[in-house]
Design a protein around this motif. Structure first.
Motif, PDB file in Angstrom:
ATOM      1  N   TYR A  96       0.898  -1.186   0.138  1.00 42.44           N
ATOM      2  CA  TYR A  96       0.106  -0.024  -0.121  1.00 42.44           C
ATOM      3  C   TYR A  96       0.841   1.350  -0.056  1.00 42.44           C
ATOM      4  CZ  TYR A  96      -4.255  -2.474   0.791  1.00 42.44           C
ATOM      5  OH  TYR A  96      -5.495  -3.416   0.810  1.00 42.44           O
ATOM      6  N   LEU A  97       0.456   2.248  -0.784  1.00 45.16           N
ATOM      7  CA  LEU A  97       1.073   3.463  -0.892  1.00 45.16           C
ATOM      8  C   LEU A  97       0.098   4.361  -0.371  1.00 45.16           C
ATOM      9  CD1 LEU A  97       3.849   5.036  -1.536  1.00 45.16           C
ATOM     10  CD2 LEU A  97       2.638   5.427  -3.881  1.00 45.16           C
ATOM     11  N   GLU A  98       0.579   5.325   0.639  1.00 41.40           N
ATOM     12  CA  GLU A  98      -0.403   6.421   1.093  1.00 41.40           C
ATOM     13  C   GLU A  98      -1.648   5.936   1.324  1.00 41.40           C
ATOM     14  OE1 GLU A  98       0.796   9.157   1.638  1.00 41.40           O
ATOM     15  OE2 GLU A  98       2.781   9.168   0.508  1.00 41.40           O
ATOM     16  N   GLY A  99      -1.852   4.657   1.743  1.00 40.21           N
ATOM     17  CA  GLY A  99      -2.952   3.962   2.326  1.00 40.21           C
ATOM     18  C   GLY A  99      -3.939   3.256   1.319  1.00 40.21           C
ATOM     19  N   PHE A 100      -3.352   3.321  -0.157  1.00 37.36           N
ATOM     20  CA  PHE A 100      -3.979   2.667  -1.158  1.00 37.36           C
ATOM     21  C   PHE A 100      -3.233   1.539  -1.946  1.00 37.36           C
ATOM     22  CE2 PHE A 100      -6.106   6.801  -0.751  1.00 37.36           C
ATOM     23  CZ  PHE A 100      -7.336   6.538  -1.370  1.00 37.36           C
ATOM     24  N   LEU A 101      -3.834   0.554  -2.132  1.00 33.74           N
ATOM     25  CA  LEU A 101      -3.238  -0.567  -2.672  1.00 33.74           C
ATOM     26  C   LEU A 101      -2.457  -0.127  -3.957  1.00 33.74           C
ATOM     27  CD1 LEU A 101      -2.473  -3.601  -2.811  1.00 33.74           C
ATOM     28  CD2 LEU A 101      -4.579  -3.979  -4.194  1.00 33.74           C
ATOM     29  N   ILE A 102      -1.154  -0.493  -4.048  1.00 35.88           N
ATOM     30  CA  ILE A 102      -0.375  -0.275  -5.382  1.00 35.88           C
ATOM     31  C   ILE A 102      -0.184  -1.251  -6.141  1.00 35.88           C
ATOM     32  CG2 ILE A 102       1.759   0.195  -4.289  1.00 35.88           C
ATOM     33  CD1 ILE A 102       2.285   2.575  -6.193  1.00 35.88           C
ATOM     34  N   PHE A 103       0.255  -2.540  -5.338  1.00 32.94           N
ATOM     35  CA  PHE A 103       0.355  -3.808  -6.152  1.00 32.94           C
ATOM     36  C   PHE A 103       0.364  -4.653  -5.085  1.00 32.94           C
ATOM     37  CE2 PHE A 103       5.019  -2.233  -5.345  1.00 32.94           C
ATOM     38  CZ  PHE A 103       5.625  -3.458  -5.003  1.00 32.94           C
ATOM     39  N   LYS A 104       0.862  -6.053  -5.775  1.00 39.71           N
ATOM     40  CA  LYS A 104       1.092  -7.212  -4.905  1.00 39.71           C
ATOM     41  C   LYS A 104       2.053  -7.971  -5.492  1.00 39.71           C
ATOM     42  CE  LYS A 104      -4.177  -7.793  -3.694  1.00 39.71           C
ATOM     43  NZ  LYS A 104      -5.158  -8.830  -3.750  1.00 39.71           N
ATOM     44  N   ALA A 105       2.741  -8.524  -4.865  1.00 35.86           N
ATOM     45  CA  ALA A 105       4.131  -9.256  -5.016  1.00 35.86           C
ATOM     46  C   ALA A 105       4.521 -10.393  -4.100  1.00 35.86           C
ATOM     47  CB  ALA A 105       5.338  -8.331  -5.367  1.00 35.86           C
ATOM     48  N   ARG A 106       5.144 -11.431  -4.812  1.00 35.49           N
ATOM     49  CA  ARG A 106       5.738 -12.583  -4.207  1.00 35.49           C
ATOM     50  C   ARG A 106       7.431 -12.218  -3.725  1.00 35.49           C
ATOM     51  NH1 ARG A 106       4.545 -18.083  -7.391  1.00 35.49           N
ATOM     52  NH2 ARG A 106       5.959 -18.814  -5.604  1.00 35.49           N
ATOM     53  N   TYR A 107       7.536 -12.792  -2.662  1.00 32.89           N
ATOM     54  CA  TYR A 107       8.989 -12.725  -2.404  1.00 32.89           C
ATOM     55  C   TYR A 107       9.995 -12.763  -3.315  1.00 32.89           C
ATOM     56  CZ  TYR A 107      13.255 -13.343   0.418  1.00 32.89           C
ATOM     57  OH  TYR A 107      14.719 -13.272   0.816  1.00 32.89           O
ATOM     58  N   LYS A 108       9.871 -14.130  -4.117  1.00 29.36           N
ATOM     59  CA  LYS A 108      10.772 -14.045  -4.963  1.00 29.36           C
ATOM     60  C   LYS A 108      11.021 -12.955  -5.964  1.00 29.36           C
ATOM     61  CE  LYS A 108       8.109 -17.055  -8.550  1.00 29.36           C
ATOM     62  NZ  LYS A 108       8.005 -17.993  -9.235  1.00 29.36           N
ATOM     63  N   ASP A 109       9.548 -12.239  -6.477  1.00 26.95           N
ATOM     64  CA  ASP A 109       9.782 -11.170  -7.615  1.00 26.95           C
ATOM     65  C   ASP A 109      10.551  -9.976  -6.742  1.00 26.95           C
ATOM     66  OD1 ASP A 109       8.269 -12.612  -9.175  1.00 26.95           O
ATOM     67  OD2 ASP A 109       6.280 -11.940  -8.222  1.00 26.95           O
ATOM     68  N   LEU A 110      10.179  -9.834  -5.496  1.00 26.85           N
ATOM     69  CA  LEU A 110      10.877  -8.780  -4.699  1.00 26.85           C
ATOM     70  C   LEU A 110      12.358  -9.077  -4.624  1.00 26.85           C
ATOM     71  CD1 LEU A 110       8.342  -7.983  -1.911  1.00 26.85           C
ATOM     72  CD2 LEU A 110       8.754  -6.701  -4.148  1.00 26.85           C
ATOM     73  N   SER A 141       4.330  -4.049 -11.852  1.00 25.47           N
ATOM     74  CA  SER A 141       3.785  -4.653 -10.743  1.00 25.47           C
ATOM     75  C   SER A 141       2.099  -4.068 -10.655  1.00 25.47           C
ATOM     76  CB  SER A 141       4.477  -4.395  -9.458  1.00 25.47           C
ATOM     77  OG  SER A 141       5.752  -4.774  -9.440  1.00 25.47           O
ATOM     78  N   GLN A 142       2.121  -2.742 -10.940  1.00 26.86           N
ATOM     79  CA  GLN A 142       0.891  -2.211 -10.933  1.00 26.86           C
ATOM     80  C   GLN A 142       0.222  -2.840 -12.171  1.00 26.86           C
ATOM     81  OE1 GLN A 142       1.010   2.212 -10.092  1.00 26.86           O
ATOM     82  NE2 GLN A 142       3.110   1.788 -10.201  1.00 26.86           N
ATOM     83  N   LEU A 143       0.607  -2.920 -13.194  1.00 25.26           N
ATOM     84  CA  LEU A 143      -0.195  -3.331 -14.258  1.00 25.26           C
ATOM     85  C   LEU A 143      -0.712  -4.738 -14.249  1.00 25.26           C
ATOM     86  CD1 LEU A 143       1.945  -1.873 -17.498  1.00 25.26           C
ATOM     87  CD2 LEU A 143      -0.333  -1.332 -16.846  1.00 25.26           C
ATOM     88  N   ASP A 144       0.321  -5.571 -13.599  1.00 24.89           N
ATOM     89  CA  ASP A 144       0.034  -6.995 -13.616  1.00 24.89           C
ATOM     90  C   ASP A 144      -1.005  -7.117 -12.226  1.00 24.89           C
ATOM     91  OD1 ASP A 144       1.849  -7.613 -15.297  1.00 24.89           O
ATOM     92  OD2 ASP A 144       3.443  -8.450 -14.136  1.00 24.89           O
ATOM     93  N   THR A 145      -0.847  -6.346 -11.254  1.00 20.40           N
ATOM     94  CA  THR A 145      -1.848  -6.819 -10.256  1.00 20.40           C
ATOM     95  C   THR A 145      -3.242  -6.323 -10.584  1.00 20.40           C
ATOM     96  OG1 THR A 145      -0.255  -5.887  -8.742  1.00 20.40           O
ATOM     97  CG2 THR A 145      -2.435  -5.847  -7.910  1.00 20.40           C
ATOM     98  N   ASN A 180      -9.299   2.111 -10.144  1.00 19.18           N
ATOM     99  CA  ASN A 180      -9.219   1.527  -8.919  1.00 19.18           C
ATOM    100  C   ASN A 180     -10.244   2.118  -7.729  1.00 19.18           C
ATOM    101  OD1 ASN A 180      -9.086  -0.947  -7.723  1.00 19.18           O
ATOM    102  ND2 ASN A 180      -7.387  -0.284  -6.506  1.00 19.18           N
ATOM    103  N   MET A 181     -10.769   3.511  -8.088  1.00 15.97           N
ATOM    104  CA  MET A 181     -11.567   4.233  -7.140  1.00 15.97           C
ATOM    105  C   MET A 181     -13.062   3.657  -7.197  1.00 15.97           C
ATOM    106  SD  MET A 181      -9.766   6.284  -5.240  1.00 15.97           S
ATOM    107  CE  MET A 181      -8.104   6.735  -5.232  1.00 15.97           C
ATOM    108  N   PRO A 182     -13.969   3.612  -6.208  1.00 14.59           N
ATOM    109  CA  PRO A 182     -15.050   2.994  -5.912  1.00 14.59           C
ATOM    110  C   PRO A 182     -16.152   3.632  -6.738  1.00 14.59           C
ATOM    111  CG  PRO A 182     -14.668   4.280  -4.075  1.00 14.59           C
ATOM    112  CD  PRO A 182     -13.553   4.291  -4.758  1.00 14.59           C
ATOM    113  N   ASP A 183     -16.427   4.786  -7.291  1.00 19.55           N
ATOM    114  CA  ASP A 183     -17.265   5.452  -8.142  1.00 19.55           C
ATOM    115  C   ASP A 183     -16.549   6.715  -8.822  1.00 19.55           C
ATOM    116  OD1 ASP A 183     -17.519   7.787  -6.393  1.00 19.55           O
ATOM    117  OD2 ASP A 183     -18.285   6.492  -4.876  1.00 19.55           O
ATOM    118  N   ASP A 184     -17.592   7.133  -9.613  1.00 19.41           N
ATOM    119  CA  ASP A 184     -17.250   8.355 -10.538  1.00 19.41           C
ATOM    120  C   ASP A 184     -17.170   9.672  -9.965  1.00 19.41           C
ATOM    121  OD1 ASP A 184     -19.732   8.996 -10.344  1.00 19.41           O
ATOM    122  OD2 ASP A 184     -20.366   8.428 -12.373  1.00 19.41           O
TER     123      ASP A 184
END
Length: 431
Positions: free
Chosen positions: A25-39, A103-107, A189-193
């Motif tokens: 999470y960056l500034e309270g928002f999910l930015i990406f998900k990753a495995r340990y091996k990727d990091l 990472s952002q595109l893949d997530t 990724n925001m909940p509404d318009d």
């Protein structure tokens, strides 16, 4: 920038191998998900470029991890990422940007395609930016400012933000979009318009305006934001100032309007949406404004009179933000609430206040920005004041210590009260 890993998932790949997926999470928002091996692979690539300049990366475990080991790795990865994003040399490198972008595109399972991105101005108009879903905020900001004919030298004074339109004409500033974020994915990724991407000035010293007044496009942007904040009552003009400002809006005199706003209380301050606090009692409503090297909190308890606390950045000793689990839900924004805790000095007393707000990370970023903007002379003066306070507390502690030593020479044991005196003295000294 605030980066953390509050969520992990235990998963299994197609070969049946179990692994942990870390939600960053960056500034309270999910930015990406990753495995340990990727990091780990990314760290090796960065290590070829920066060597020992990099922070320590969590080591591999060749045996199954216990819960304690898994938690320790999560914390280590969190600290590692925080140090990376805090280093402008590393975070500005191509290898860093490539990993964050991918990472952002893949997530979010997004491919890089051409789009038209609407970037809004404070007066409600917007510019259409030809971009890709993979474009970073820095690239989108440059393209938007180019369309607005703003000088490239002035780009550092502006940033992209996520804002939310309220039911009335007001807006809520949700977060600043950092340079390596992908704005399309952030807004998608925001909940509404009701959320949108805005251009706003990114400084909190109102006198910085003078640096931009030689550029017509900059004057126009500053004027639009100043009018917006004036109409939302973020600034506090006197009745006479309000009438003059309203007249200048009607006549379209942008420079005169900005000159007069410089004299208005709370000009250039960012005001948070509705917040609650534990001071002076739990559930107290508080209005929070930040700008011009100070934090202003107006507390309105359910019963009792309002209380205003104005704190200069020199009076703040530390602050931190917590993400606390609140309820079950698919969205992290629904599952967590944020608390901003501030410690500060009032007189010779150390105090603490906790404010519950979804803009906690934004508030923290604003305070950091003000610390960076503070003139060198002001920092020197603040350090001298702090040193004088420390000397005063130290002298008091020394007198208490001498009194205790005198008792000890006479063969007396320390009483509980006297022991507390010594302990409190050292505690004060450490402040």
């Amino acid at each position: 920038m605030h980066i953390n890993i509050p969520v992990t998932e235990d998963l299994q790949d197609s070969l049946g191998v179990r692994f942990v997926l870390y939600s960053v999470y960056l500034e309270g928002f999910l930015i990406f998900k990753a495995r340990y091996k990727d990091l780990h692979l990314w760290n090796e690539q960065l290590h070829h470029l920066f060597g020992n300049q990099l922070p320590n990366f969590p080591p591999k475990y060749f045996l199954a991890m216990t819960k304690a080991m898994a938690e320790e790795r999560r914390l280590q990865l969190e600290r590692y990422l925080q140090k990376l994003v805090s280093d402008p040399v590393v975070s500005g490198s191509e290898k860093f940007m490539e990993f964050f972008k991918k990472s952002q595109l893949d997530t979010f399972k997004m491919s890089s395609v051409k789009i038209i991105l609407n970037v809004y101005l404070p007066d409600g108009q917007h510019v259409k930016v030809d971009a890709y879903t993979s474009d970073t905020a820095e690239r989108v900001l440059e393209a938007a400012l180019y369309k607005l004919r703003l000088s490239r030298e002035l780009k550092e004074y502006f940033s992209l933000f996520i804002t939310r339109r309220e039911r009335d004409t007001n807006i809520t500033v949700v977060k600043q979009i950092t340079g390596f974020e992908l704005p399309f994915i952030t807004i998608w990724n925001m909940p509404d318009d009701t959320f949108q991407i805005d251009i706003r000035k990114w400084y909190l010293n109102p006198f910085t305006d003078s640096m931009l007044l030689g550029c017509t496009a900059a004057i126009s942007l500053l004027y639009m934001q100043a009018v917006q904040e004036f109409q939302m009552n973020w600034s506090r003009p006197t009745e006479e100032q309000r009438k003059k400002l309203q007249h200048l809006i009607e006549t379209g005199n942008q420079l005169k309007f900005l000159e007069l706003m410089q004299k208005v209380e709370h000009y250039g301050y960012l005001q948070l949406h509705s917040c609650t606090s534990d001071y002076p009692e739990p559930g107290t409503s508080v209005t929070v404004s930040v700008g011009n090297f100070e934090l202003c909190c107006c507390f309105q308890p359910p019963k009792g009179q309002a209380e205003l606390i104005q704190l200069h950045v020199a009076d703040m000793t530390c602050w931190h933000v917590q993400m606390l689990h609140s309820a079950k839900g698919d969205s992290a924004r629904q599952s967590y609430h944020l608390e901003f805790t501030l410690e500060y000095i009032q007189g010779e007393t150390q105090k603490c206040v906790t404010i519950r707000t979804q803009q906690a990370f934004l508030l923290s970023s604003c305070l950091k920005k003000m610390v960076c903007e503070q003139p060198v002379t002001s920092i020197k003066e603040a350090l001298e004041i702090q040193a004088e306070k420390t000397r005063t507390i130290s002298n008091k502690s020394s007198k208490k210590s001498e009194k205790v030593r005198a008792h000890m020479k006479k063969g007396h044991f320390l009483s509980t009260k006297e022991e507390n005196v010594i302990f409190d003295g050292f505690t004060d000294l450490n402040l």
